[in-house]
Design a protein around this motif. Structure first.
Motif: not given
Length: 154
Positions: A40-60
């Motif tokens: 979920n893109e919105e959840a990933a942004a929330i994690f990043a804003d909270g200080g977590a490392y978030v990788s780039s999206a992968t289509d693997a």
């Protein structure tokens, strides 16, 4: 007035403080590495804003996802900011629940307390065809109130 729940006078402690500490440390390590898969893109942004490392999206793998790695400090800060009680409101105020995290109180039950759990031992196995290769595997044993259950063999 709100629902009180059932206060347990002598709660059965199923885990020692040391066991709880091991689970806590392992949980912190797993949240940091390997982390979580987030779709979920919105959840990933929330994690990043909270200080977590978030990788780039992968289509693997389908669907596309990100890897979220949460540092220990972020988890500990979140735990420190968590309220010690939660109020669950209800249309009828008599059904409101005030849940205190520091009390051994039961609010919901399924009809009986679960008294069966699995004890875990970790065993090391050596590969017969390659003695240099070892794997560590959890071994589960069913127990009731911490006492092993004798299995009937028929």
């Amino acid at each position: 007035m709100h629902r009180e729940g059932l206060l347990i006078d002598n709660p059965l402690e199923r885990l020692t403080e040391d066991q709880i500490g091991k689970i806590h440390r392992a949980s912190l390590e797993m949240l940091k590495n390997p982390g979580l898969i987030c779709f979920n893109e919105e959840a990933a942004a929330i994690f990043a804003d909270g200080g977590a490392y978030v990788s780039s999206a992968t289509d693997a793998a389908a669907p596309p996802h990100r890897i979220v790695r949460i540092p220990e400090r972020v988890v500990l800060d979140a735990l420190d900011s968590t309220p010690s009680s939660i109020t669950l409101g209800a249309r009828d105020p008599a059904n409101t629940l005030v849940m205190h995290g520091d009390e051994p109180r039961v609010y919901f039950v399924s009809g009986s307390e679960t008294n069966t759990w699995l004890d875990v031992d970790v065993e090391t196995y050596t590969k017969k065809s390659d003695p240099a290769t070892e794997i560590i595997v959890p071994s589960y044993k069913k127990s009731i109130h911490g006492e092993p259950v004798k299995q009937a063999h028929g």
